[in-house]
Write a protein that holds these residues in place. Structure first.
Motif, PDB file in Angstrom:
ATOM      1  N   GLU A 141       0.828  -1.208   0.000  1.00  0.00           N
ATOM      2  CA  GLU A 141       0.000   0.000   0.000  1.00  0.00           C
ATOM      3  C   GLU A 141       0.866   1.264   0.000  1.00  0.00           C
ATOM      4  OE1 GLU A 141      -3.103   0.068  -0.491  1.00  0.00           O
ATOM      5  OE2 GLU A 141      -3.861  -1.911   0.076  1.00  0.00           O
ATOM      6  N   LEU A 142       1.969   1.227   0.733  1.00  0.00           N
ATOM      7  CA  LEU A 142       2.870   2.381   0.759  1.00  0.00           C
ATOM      8  C   LEU A 142       3.469   2.630  -0.623  1.00  0.00           C
ATOM      9  CD1 LEU A 142       4.626   1.635   4.166  1.00  0.00           C
ATOM     10  CD2 LEU A 142       3.150   3.603   3.692  1.00  0.00           C
ATOM     11  N   VAL A 143       3.870   1.566  -1.291  1.00  0.00           N
ATOM     12  CA  VAL A 143       4.418   1.699  -2.649  1.00  0.00           C
ATOM     13  C   VAL A 143       3.349   2.268  -3.586  1.00  0.00           C
ATOM     14  CG1 VAL A 143       5.243   0.399  -4.653  1.00  0.00           C
ATOM     15  CG2 VAL A 143       6.148  -0.109  -2.384  1.00  0.00           C
ATOM     16  N   ALA A 157       0.901   4.120  -2.918  1.00  0.00           N
ATOM     17  CA  ALA A 157       0.616   5.519  -2.600  1.00  0.00           C
ATOM     18  C   ALA A 157       1.799   6.437  -2.884  1.00  0.00           C
ATOM     19  CB  ALA A 157       0.211   5.641  -1.129  1.00  0.00           C
ATOM     20  N   GLY A 158       2.931   5.869  -3.321  1.00  0.00           N
ATOM     21  CA  GLY A 158       4.091   6.685  -3.646  1.00  0.00           C
ATOM     22  C   GLY A 158       4.910   7.115  -2.443  1.00  0.00           C
ATOM     23  N   TRP A 159       4.750   6.415  -1.307  1.00  0.00           N
ATOM     24  CA  TRP A 159       5.502   6.771  -0.093  1.00  0.00           C
ATOM     25  C   TRP A 159       6.936   6.255  -0.220  1.00  0.00           C
ATOM     26  CZ3 TRP A 159       4.226  10.227   3.376  1.00  0.00           C
ATOM     27  CH2 TRP A 159       4.937  10.292   4.583  1.00  0.00           C
ATOM     28  N   PRO A 160       7.951   7.032   0.148  1.00  0.00           N
ATOM     29  CA  PRO A 160       9.339   6.619  -0.102  1.00  0.00           C
ATOM     30  C   PRO A 160       9.893   5.604   0.889  1.00  0.00           C
ATOM     31  CG  PRO A 160       9.291   8.782   0.940  1.00  0.00           C
ATOM     32  CD  PRO A 160       7.857   8.412   0.650  1.00  0.00           C
ATOM     33  N   GLU A 161       9.225   5.370   2.005  1.00  0.00           N
ATOM     34  CA  GLU A 161       9.737   4.452   3.026  1.00  0.00           C
ATOM     35  C   GLU A 161       8.846   3.224   3.122  1.00  0.00           C
ATOM     36  OE1 GLU A 161      11.288   7.061   6.646  1.00  0.00           O
ATOM     37  OE2 GLU A 161       9.339   7.758   5.884  1.00  0.00           O
ATOM     38  N   ARG A 162       9.445   2.160   3.645  1.00  0.00           N
ATOM     39  CA  ARG A 162       8.685   0.956   3.937  1.00  0.00           C
ATOM     40  C   ARG A 162       8.436   0.898   5.442  1.00  0.00           C
ATOM     41  NH1 ARG A 162       8.305   2.289  -0.102  1.00  0.00           N
ATOM     42  NH2 ARG A 162       9.062   1.463  -2.080  1.00  0.00           N
ATOM     43  N   LEU A 163       7.455   0.119   5.827  1.00  0.00           N
ATOM     44  CA  LEU A 163       7.073   0.071   7.238  1.00  0.00           C
ATOM     45  C   LEU A 163       8.235  -0.358   8.118  1.00  0.00           C
ATOM     46  CD1 LEU A 163       4.593   0.463   9.072  1.00  0.00           C
ATOM     47  CD2 LEU A 163       4.129  -1.972   8.816  1.00  0.00           C
ATOM     48  N   ASP A 164       8.996  -1.371   7.676  1.00  0.00           N
ATOM     49  CA  ASP A 164      10.113  -1.861   8.480  1.00  0.00           C
ATOM     50  C   ASP A 164      11.322  -0.934   8.440  1.00  0.00           C
ATOM     51  OD1 ASP A 164       9.753  -2.733   5.858  1.00  0.00           O
ATOM     52  OD2 ASP A 164      11.185  -4.347   6.041  1.00  0.00           O
ATOM     53  N   GLN A 165      11.261   0.136   7.651  1.00  0.00           N
ATOM     54  CA  GLN A 165      12.280   1.183   7.711  1.00  0.00           C
ATOM     55  C   GLN A 165      11.893   2.262   8.708  1.00  0.00           C
ATOM     56  OE1 GLN A 165      12.205   2.223   3.507  1.00  0.00           O
ATOM     57  NE2 GLN A 165      14.129   1.149   3.149  1.00  0.00           N
ATOM     58  N   MET A 166      10.603   2.410   8.947  1.00  0.00           N
ATOM     59  CA  MET A 166      10.113   3.419   9.891  1.00  0.00           C
ATOM     60  C   MET A 166      10.018   2.884  11.313  1.00  0.00           C
ATOM     61  SD  MET A 166       7.089   5.329   7.724  1.00  0.00           S
ATOM     62  CE  MET A 166       6.239   3.868   7.117  1.00  0.00           C
ATOM     63  N   CYS A 167       9.937   1.557  11.446  1.00  0.00           N
ATOM     64  CA  CYS A 167       9.670   0.946  12.745  1.00  0.00           C
ATOM     65  C   CYS A 167      10.479  -0.335  12.915  1.00  0.00           C
ATOM     66  CB  CYS A 167       8.187   0.579  12.881  1.00  0.00           C
ATOM     67  SG  CYS A 167       7.019   1.883  12.453  1.00  0.00           S
TER      68      CYS A 167
END
Length: 242
Positions: A101-103, A105-115
């Motif tokens: 979903e992040l990809v 939506a064009g978000w530059p980070e992945r969940l496991d990079q943020m947390c």
């Protein structure tokens, strides 16, 4: 220490086949105690629910049709989880779907990079090898009340998982993680909170088990592989003697 217990519901089981997230539920713990903050959203997946997914969640295409899309809740979601240790049961599943979903939506980070991500399924398999380690099985094993879990729901499951995680790591329980009700009639009634007493349970070997144990020791002695002497005064009737 800030923990966020997270769960998702999806249109189906395969992110590779284009299935989407339809609900996100998060519960925040600060210093291993509920902070009272939670994040929950239903999402329009722009595709149909699989029949099996609809059956276990109670979610329908009609109900989801007017809900926001993931991109519309992305900002608040990232703000809620960023920097936390995420507690997820079968983390690869939820993280895979949320990263997709992040990809999208064009978000530059992945969940496991943020947390940081902690997988309670991996923890349970290490602690209870060879046993069933589903969320329901862990609730039964750890005396966590999940009788109100008649349908799968992301927020409800996150609340239950919070108790399971604390029970597995320290035995702490009775969190009273009551979250506000969502605007859906099929939602299980969770307003009374989640309660678990978890009294100390002592299980003693019965006569049949003691007999089997004695037979096993005898076989090991005959094979020269038993570390216990044939008569050990430290034990009597299956109980340790000081």
């Amino acid at each position: 220490m800030r923990l966020v217990v997270l769960d998702t519901e999806t249109t189906g089981l395969s992110v590779e086949k284009g299935h989407r997230v339809v609900e996100i539920g998060c519960v925040e713990l600060v210093e291993r105690r509920p902070s009272g903050r939670h994040f929950q959203r239903y999402l329009n997946p722009d595709r149909s629910m699989d029949a099996g997914a609809s059956e276990v969640t109670g979610l329908t295409d009609e109900f989801l049709s007017d809900k926001p899309r993931f991109a519309e809740v992305l900002g608040p979601f990232v703000e809620f989880v960023r920097g936390a240790e995420l507690i997820i049961h079968n983390a690869a599943f939820d993280v895979g779907f949320l990263n997709a979903e992040l990809v999208r939506a064009g978000w530059p980070e992945r969940l496991d990079q943020m947390c940081q991500v902690t997988d309670t399924l991996a923890m349970a398999r290490e602690r209870y090898p060879g046993q069933r380690n589903s969320l329901d099985a862990l609730c039964k094993r750890l005396d966590v009340n999940n009788q109100h879990r008649t349908l799968h729901g992301a927020l409800l499951d996150a609340e239950i998982l919070a108790e399971v995680y604390l029970a597995m790591t320290s035995g702490q329980g009775a969190l009273e993680l009551a979250a506000p009700m969502a605007d859906r009639s099929r939602q299980p009634k969770v307003g009374q909170g989640i309660r678990s007493t978890r009294p100390l349970r002592i299980e003693k070997a019965d006569e049949a088990e003691l007999e089997r144990h004695a037979m096993q020791l005898a076989a090991m002695r005959r094979a020269g592989a038993c570390l216990w002497p044939e008569a050990d005064d430290r034990f009597h009737d299956g109980q340790a003697v000081a």
